[in-house]
Design a protein around this motif. Structure first.
Motif, PDB file in Angstrom:
ATOM      1  N   HIS A  22      -9.783   3.171   5.069  1.00 49.45           N
ATOM      2  CA  HIS A  22      -9.596   2.759   3.674  1.00 49.45           C
ATOM      3  C   HIS A  22      -8.420   1.776   3.560  1.00 49.45           C
ATOM      4  CE1 HIS A  22      -9.413   3.479  -0.772  1.00 49.45           C
ATOM      5  NE2 HIS A  22      -8.162   3.142  -0.551  1.00 49.45           N
ATOM      6  N   GLU A  23      -7.282   2.191   4.076  1.00 48.71           N
ATOM      7  CA  GLU A  23      -6.083   1.348   3.956  1.00 48.71           C
ATOM      8  C   GLU A  23      -6.259   0.050   4.739  1.00 48.71           C
ATOM      9  OE1 GLU A  23      -3.984   1.906   1.736  1.00 48.71           O
ATOM     10  OE2 GLU A  23      -4.590   3.963   1.295  1.00 48.71           O
ATOM     11  N   HIS A  48      -7.881  -2.490   2.621  1.00 51.58           N
ATOM     12  CA  HIS A  48      -6.928  -3.251   1.795  1.00 51.58           C
ATOM     13  C   HIS A  48      -6.286  -4.362   2.628  1.00 51.58           C
ATOM     14  CE1 HIS A  48      -7.129  -0.821  -1.776  1.00 51.58           C
ATOM     15  NE2 HIS A  48      -6.683   0.279  -1.199  1.00 51.58           N
ATOM     16  N   GLU A 108      -9.951  -1.239  -5.306  1.00 56.77           N
ATOM     17  CA  GLU A 108     -10.372  -0.180  -4.379  1.00 56.77           C
ATOM     18  C   GLU A 108     -11.772  -0.430  -3.797  1.00 56.77           C
ATOM     19  OE1 GLU A 108      -8.328   2.145  -3.257  1.00 56.77           O
ATOM     20  OE2 GLU A 108      -6.775   1.364  -4.569  1.00 56.77           O
ATOM     21  N   SER A 112     -11.521  -1.601  -0.023  1.00 61.04           N
ATOM     22  CA  SER A 112     -11.004  -0.513   0.807  1.00 61.04           C
ATOM     23  C   SER A 112     -12.020   0.619   0.914  1.00 61.04           C
ATOM     24  CB  SER A 112      -9.685   0.000   0.238  1.00 61.04           C
ATOM     25  OG  SER A 112      -9.828   0.364  -1.121  1.00 61.04           O
TER      26      SER A 112
HETATM   27 ZN   LIG Z   1      -6.855   2.277  -1.860  1.00 57.25          ZN
END
Ligand SMILES: [Zn+2]
Length: 384
Positions: A173-174, A177, A202, A205
């Motif tokens: 997820h990160e 980003h 979001e 991500s």
């Molecule tokens: Zn996030």
């Protein structure tokens, strides 16, 4: 509101199924238990153990931090043509922090990726991405410097760091980003990379999380720390099945708060008795009696903490709907590593920052508006 009211009936229908399932289990115990809010987590756990048979510690044996990092690099290479090469000798805030140079398809310098994985005194908790320097071409070409940060416990020398499945998801997820920052190709730094609206940031991500469970990543990088063997497909399938576990509860608990948040916003300047308002609206919604809102009104930061956050609790749902609908585009095409579609994701979403209305970005990628159906399927909700 339209989005939330489409998901709501499916979520509470799933709660009814979950409660019925738990009630059957409780009845076999012959203790006269009728499922109450305080029973939900306890009996849900019993259902999980009986039905999904998934020992998260078994999964953890395959989740070596350094291998997963390599897996993220590999996926980013497949999707966006990035290559990562560790660089030494650049200044860091702590010796644990390592740096990789990121290069593009033509071997050109794209940016730097800082990785700060371990917990230490004074470090903020949780996991996050930072942009130390935003990409821009205004006033000359400037490449981005992004970082991913987490709080894993450092292993003994020579010992691999094993992380949970959830943490591996967060890692991807990160990194999503970070890739949003690294893909950026815009003129102005203020419109660059992750500088996009809250209910859209979001999306890149969350969509990247879906490459972790692909067989291509698991077979290459989810290798057992003792045997070196990849995670068996059967175990991966059990993880997938368990992902719908207790989602009725999770989504209803969240969505009831998001709906109240939005209803308070839509009530405008009306004089409101928060307690009565919350109670009346929950009755109108048909809130299941077996669970409470995740955040009751008096302790709900999203309602009171300023304009950036107020009436914004829906945004998690919105990003998830977009991410699941976007990933389904890959399923419909040639699979998660479809080159042409990955290129389109990069060109229409990942690289444009906030230079284009996010709704238009998404239409450029998908050819239509996001559809909620992929989300309902992913959660295991009844879709009729
Ligand atoms: Zn996030």
């Amino acid at each position: 509101m339209e989005l939330m009211t489409r998901v709501w009936p499916a979520a509470i229908a799933r709660v009814r199924e979950e409660v019925a399932e738990m009630q059957v289990l409780a009845d076999t115990e012959k203790l006269g238990v009728k499922i109450e809010p305080w029973d939900y987590r306890y009996y849900a756990e019993k259902v999980r153990a009986a039905k999904y048979d998934l020992d998260m510690n078994e999964v953890k044996g395959y989740m070596q931090l350094e291998n997963l990092r390599e897996g993220m690099f590999w996926a980013a290479g497949q999707l966006f043509g990035f290559a990562f090469e560790e660089v030494k000798g650049l200044p860091v805030a702590h010796p644990d922090i390592r740096i990789w140079e990121v290069k593009g398809r033509g071997g050109e310098h794209v940016g730097l990726w800082y990785f700060d994985p371990y917990a230490r005194p004074g470090k903020r908790s949780g996991a996050w991405m930072n942009s130390y320097r935003d990409q821009r071409t205004y006033g000359g070409r400037v490449t981005t410097i992004v970082s991913n940060n987490s709080n894993f416990v450092k292993g003994a020398p020579g010992e691999p760091v094993l992380i949970s499945w959830d943490d591996a998801n967060t890692l991807f997820h990160e990194f999503g980003h970070a890739l949003h920052g690294l893909c950026s190709a815009v003129t102005y730094p203020s419109l660059s990379g992750t500088n996009v609206p809250r209910d859209y940031v979001e999306f890149p991500s969350q969509v990247l999380e879906h490459w972790l469970p692909t067989p291509e990543v698991l077979n290459r990088f989810a290798l057992h720390h003792r045997t070196g063997k990849p995670m068996p497909a059967e175990l991966a399938a059990r993880i997938e099945r368990a992902s719908t576990f207790r989602q009725g509860f999770e989504v209803t608990e969240y969505l009831s708060s998001a709906l109240i948040d939005m209803k308070l916003h839509l009530a405008g300047d009306a004089d409101i008795d928060p307690r009565a308002f919350e109670k009346d609206e929950l009755v109108k919604l048909g809130m299941p009696r077996e669970l409470p809102m995740r955040h009751r009104t008096p302790q709900f930061q999203h309602i009171f903490s300023g304009d950036g956050y107020s009436a914004g609790y829906y945004s998690y749902l919105w990003s998830e709907v977009i991410a699941l609908d976007a990933f389904e585009a890959f399923t419909e095409a040639g699979g998660p590593y479809d080159k042409a579609l990955a290129r389109r994701l990069q060109d229409t979403v990942m690289s444009v920052g906030n230079t284009l209305d996010p709704a238009q970005q998404y239409r450029n990628f998908r050819g239509r508006e996001p559809d909620v159906k992929a989300y309902l399927r992913d959660k295991g909700f009844p879709t009729t």
